[in-house]
Every structure is written in structure tokens, then in C-alpha cells.
Design a protein around this motif. Structure first.
Motif, PDB file in Angstrom:
ATOM      1  N   VAL A 167       1.453   5.499   3.813  1.00  0.00           N
ATOM      2  CA  VAL A 167       0.807   5.766   2.594  1.00  0.00           C
ATOM      3  C   VAL A 167       0.351   7.153   2.262  1.00  0.00           C
ATOM      4  O   VAL A 167       0.782   7.494   1.054  1.00  0.00           O
TER       5      VAL A 167
ATOM      6  N   ALA B  98       0.792   1.781   8.113  1.00  0.00           N
ATOM      7  CA  ALA B  98       0.154   2.158   6.960  1.00  0.00           C
ATOM      8  C   ALA B  98      -0.548   3.351   6.838  1.00  0.00           C
ATOM      9  O   ALA B  98      -0.593   4.464   5.845  1.00  0.00           O
TER      10      ALA B  98
ATOM     11  N   ALA C  19       0.907  -1.304  -0.144  1.00  0.00           N
ATOM     12  CA  ALA C  19      -0.220   0.018  -0.074  1.00  0.00           C
ATOM     13  C   ALA C  19       0.990   1.348  -0.094  1.00  0.00           C
ATOM     14  O   ALA C  19       0.554   2.340  -0.607  1.00  0.00           O
ATOM     15  N   SER C  20       2.028   1.017   0.463  1.00  0.00           N
ATOM     16  CA  SER C  20       3.012   2.245   0.696  1.00  0.00           C
ATOM     17  C   SER C  20       3.728   2.432  -0.620  1.00  0.00           C
ATOM     18  O   SER C  20       4.642   3.481  -0.569  1.00  0.00           O
TER      19      SER C  20
ATOM     20  N   GLY D  77       7.805   5.605   0.415  1.00  0.00           N
ATOM     21  CA  GLY D  77       6.994   4.635   1.145  1.00  0.00           C
ATOM     22  C   GLY D  77       7.877   3.341   1.451  1.00  0.00           C
ATOM     23  O   GLY D  77       7.672   2.890   2.439  1.00  0.00           O
TER      24      GLY D  77
END
Length: 485
Positions: free
Chosen positions: A451, A447, A391-392, A419
Motif C-alpha cells: 500500500v 499490505a 488496498a494496494s 501495487g
């Protein structure tokens, strides 16, 4: 549980996997067959295959164990795992299919017109794939150790060997049939203990009421630390799904964008049906095997039938559970190796079929070594950190690449690296800061801040680099978003 039962179950699912895989080999003829099954996989088959590869060790074994340990707090895992596909449906599925790419690095290079972006994306895809395969191998080691008495490393080696052979032989076409079969095997395996317990021990249900009420209080007041962890975990699971390379590559196998959307809708239904049962198993574990909470909670699914069902039903259901668990490791690892082999082959072996086969073998060696020198820290938790890392890194690049014309190559690279460094550092510091209050929550569930950091970095650097905007951005975005003929 007799070792013979474990041997027989693992042998049967292995033989079935190999036979179905080699059926796919017979219809794999072209390079496109190996990479994306010639883009001819229909929605129901593709949805079953996605369910087969997505429902990993964390879902089959880890969710029930987390429910046993944490009660209501663990419900965010199945909710996030399922809802991530709603995000895919809304933002990614159809545009990604229309891009015409074979892999995620193909997409980022075509969108941003940069070989540098491709190289960074390729490295991240390989790293994410390795990190995701490791829990599958550790889950296989756990299953083999408990069910057969053999050394645990043999489970990890066995899965790596089988996956490497099947993927190298038949590529995406072959693995599609294998994964579709294994979704339905896994669903049957997690449903059987619950169904048979209700049929054969109906009096046990009232006894479970007190334990379930304790695990799931009607109005639980959460402290800020717990709220942060829940929100951060949900961010990781919702957005991490958008960047998982082995999930994204399956959308390239659909015939067109509408088929990709239909596939995603079916996947949502399949996942919703599946996750009912690990949750129920976790609640039953609080009643019948509470002692596992201080031992090895990931073994709950494997041990519950023997603790609750009369013989010979206990042996039959246990055999089915073992087969389903081993199928989970095979199918998820297969999907990951296919996605990694596609990237490695294109980067190092000019994208040939022979290069794909070599890359498939290479792609299982590194995670096998990592699994051998590390210890499992809870299957669901370790996979959750992979989602946070994805997600990052890949997720912001994909979303901005699909929906914002201002993204530049320098912006994408800067954001992905920011990230990766931030989330990677948090993952490494997590075990060292377990009792450090707020800092512990920030690194154990990163996260919620990594993110936004990656996304903001991409936007700011792209704004400062307006001259670096791809010349063909408008044309490429029109291809992604205009209706297909």
C-alpha cells in the motif's frame, strides 16, 4: 445431518431469493434502475443490502473457523471488516455519491479526464471481482458437499447459475431487495446456534471457560513477526474496504451525500451485531469440536448444532444455518456480479440494459472456472488477500482522487500498476515461502508494504507530471466536497 435437510434448506433459500429478485424485476424499468436503482434506495434498506453482500463466506463460515484455529489472533478479521466502514464514512461515502458516477471506472475517468485510467481501473475491478467471487463459490461447494452429500462442484455451479439469472433479470433494483433479506437471514443463522445452546444447554457455559481462557489469554506477548502480520492484515482490511467495487457501487444508489453517511453508520451497527456470533461460535468450537482444527475448520458453523443441541432442535438450527450460509454465497456473489456487469457493459456493450444482462452472465463464468481448478485455502484467509490487493490498487487512487488535487492520470496508472504487480507477486509467492521467516510474513501479509509503495508511486509520478494535472480538477473536487442544496 440428513441429506434431505440440506436439500430442503438450500431449496427454500433459493426459491426465496428468486421470488424476491423477480419482485424487483417488476419495478426495474430504466437503465438507471439496472445500474444504481435510480439512486432512490433509502439508508435502512441500503444498509441491510450492504450487510447482505459484504458478509461473505469469509464472515459466515471463515471467521468461526479462524477463531477455532488461531484464537485471539483471528480477532483482527472481524475488527478490520467492521472498522473499514468507519474509514468509508470518514473519507469516501459522501464524496463518492456526489460524484454522480455509475461505477468506479466512471469516477476515475471523470476525476482524471483520461480514458487510459478508466481502462486500467476497469481491468482491476474485474480482476478483484473475480478473485472475490471464487471464495464464495468454494464456500458453496463446501456447504453443499457437507450437507447433501452431492459432489461439491454442484454447489459452485448452482450459485453461479442462480446469481447470473437474478442479476441479469433485474439488475441493482432487484438485487437490493434480495441482499437486504439475506442480511437478516444470515444474522439469524449465525445467532441461532449460540442462542439455542445457551437456552438448551446452560450447563455447557462453565465448561467452556478453560478453552476460552487458553484461546484469549489476558496478556499475550507477541513476537515481531506476529505483530507485523497483525498490522499488515489490519491495513489490508481497513483500506481494502474502501476499494471494493461491489461495496462502492451501493453508495451510488443513495439519494444524496447525507443519505450515504447515514447508510454507513447503520452498516457499522449491523456489522457489529453480526460479528459477535461468529466469534462466539469459534470459541464454542474449541470446546465441542476441537478436532476440526486439523480437518476443515470452515465447516464449524455447519456442524456445531448437531454436536451440541438435542434433537429435534439440532436439525432445526442446522437447517437455518445451511440456509444462512447458502444465502451468504448468493448475496455476496450477486453484489459482485452487479458491479462487474456494470463495468463490462459500459466497456463492451455501450451501457445498454441488454449489454448489462449479457455482462452479468459473462461475469460468473470466469470465477466458476477458477473455482473449479483451484482448492480452497481457508475462506477468511483467501478473502483477506483480496482485500490486500484492493488496498494496494484502487484504494490509493480513490483516496488521492477525492482528497488531493495534484493527482494525475499517469500517477494514478503508475501507482495502481505498481501495487498490482507487487501485491500479485506476493500472493503468488505466498504458498512457496511458508517457512522462510521474515520473507514468509512479507508475502503472506503484503499490505503493510504494498500500500505505501502504490501510494508513494502515485504521488511521485504525479509530482513529476504536473503538466498532466486535469484542468477541471478544482471544479470536480468542489462538487465532491461542497454541501449539497
Amino acid at each position: 445431518m440428513t441429506p434431505a435437510l440440506g436439500y430442503a434448506s438450500i431449496a427454500l433459500v433459493t426459491v426465496a431469493t428468486v421470488l424476491i429478485g423477480f419482485f424487483g424485476v417488476r419495478v426495474s424499468r430504466t437503465t438507471s434502475d439496472f445500474y444504481v436503482a435510480s439512486r432512490t434506495v433509502r439508508p435502512w434498506l441500503n444498509a441491510s443490502a450492504i450487510g447482505g453482500e459484504y458478509l461473505s463466506a469469509a464472515s459466515v463460515l471463515g471467521i468461526a473457523g479462524l477463531i477455532l484455529l488461531q484464537g485471539e489472533r483471528a480477532l483482527w478479521f472481524p475488527i478490520g471488516y467492521t472498522a473499514g466502514y468507519l474509514m468509508l464514512l470518514l473519507f469516501v461515502a459522501a464524496p463518492l455519491r456526489r460524484s454522480g458516477a455509475y461505477t468506479v471506472p466512471d469516477f476515475t475517468e471523470a476525476r482524471l479526464e483520461s480514458r487510459g485510467v478508466r481502462r486500467v481501473t476497469s481491468v482491476l475491478v474485474i480482476l478483484i471481482g473475480w478473485l472475490y467471487i471464487v471464495p464464495q463459490l468454494q464456500g458453496a461447494a463446501l456447504t453443499v458437499g457437507i450437507t447433501t452429500g452431492l459432489p461439491r462442484w454442484m454447489g459452485a455451479v448452482g450459485v453461479a447459475l442462480i446469481v447470473g439469472i437474478v442479476v441479469a433479470a433485474g439488475g441493482m433494483r432487484s438485487i437490493t431487495f434480495v441482499q437486504a433479506f439475506q442480511y437478516w437471514l444470515k444474522l439469524t443463522a449465525v445467532a441461532a446456534p449460540v442462542v439455542f445452546l445457551l437456552l438448551l444447554q446452560p450447563g455447557a457455559a462453565p465448561d467452556a471457560g478453560a478453552a476460552i481462557a487458553e484461546a484469549f489469554p489476558p496478556f499475550a506477548v507477541a513476537d515481531p513477526d506476529t505483530v507485523y502480520r497483525a498490522v499488515s492484515l489490519l491495513v489490508a482490511l481497513l483500506l481494502g474496504t474502501l476499494g471494493l467495487p461491489h461495496v462502492l457501487v451501493r453508495f451510488y444508489t443513495n439519494p444524496d451525500g447525507p443519505a450515504a453517511r447515514r447508510t454507513t453508520l447503520i452498516v457499522l451497527c449491523l456489522l457489529s451485531a453480526f460479528y459477535i456470533f461468529p466469534i462466539a461460535i469459534g470459541m464454542l468450537g474449541r470446546v465441542f469440536l476441537p478436532e476440526l482444527a486439523s480437518g476443515d475448520p470452515d465447516a464449524l458453523l455447519l456442524l456445531l448444532p448437531g454436536a451440541t443441541l438435542p434433537s429435534p432442535w439440532a436439525e432445526a438450527v442446522t437447517a437455518l444455518v445451511i440456509a444462512g450460509a447458502f444465502g451468504a454465497f448468493l448475496s455476496t456473489s450477486s453484489g459482485l456480479v452487479v458491479s462487474l456487469a456494470g463495468v463490462v457493459s459500459q466497456e463492451l456493450f455501450a451501457g445498454s440494459v441488454r449489454g448489462f444482462r449479457i455482462a452479468a452472465v459473462l461475469s460468473v463464468i470466469a470465477p466458476l472456472v477458477i473455482a473449479a481448478v483451484t482448492e480452497s485455502a481457508g475462506l477468511a484467509g483467501s478473502v483477506g488477500l483480496v482485500f490486500a490487493f484492493t488496498a494496494s490498487t484502487l484504494c490509493p487512487a480513490l483516496l488521492l482522487g477525492i482528497w488531493w488535487r495534484g493527482l494525475t492520470a499517469r500517477g494514478a496508472v503508475a501507482g495502481m500498476l505498481a501495487g498490482a504487480v507487487a501485491c500479485g507477486t506476493a500472493i503468488l509467492l505466498g504458498p512457496l515461502l511458508r517457512d522462510a521467516g521474515v520473507a514468509s510474513a512479507l508475502v503472506e501479509q503484503p499490505a503493510a508494504w504494498t500500500v505505501p509503495l502504490a501510494t508513494l508511486t502515485m504521488v511521485l509520478v504525479s509530482r513529476l507530471d504536473r503538466r498532466g494535472a486535469p484542468r477541471g480538477a478544482d471544479r470536480f473536487l468542489a462538487r465532491l466536497h461542497l454541501p449539497e442544496r
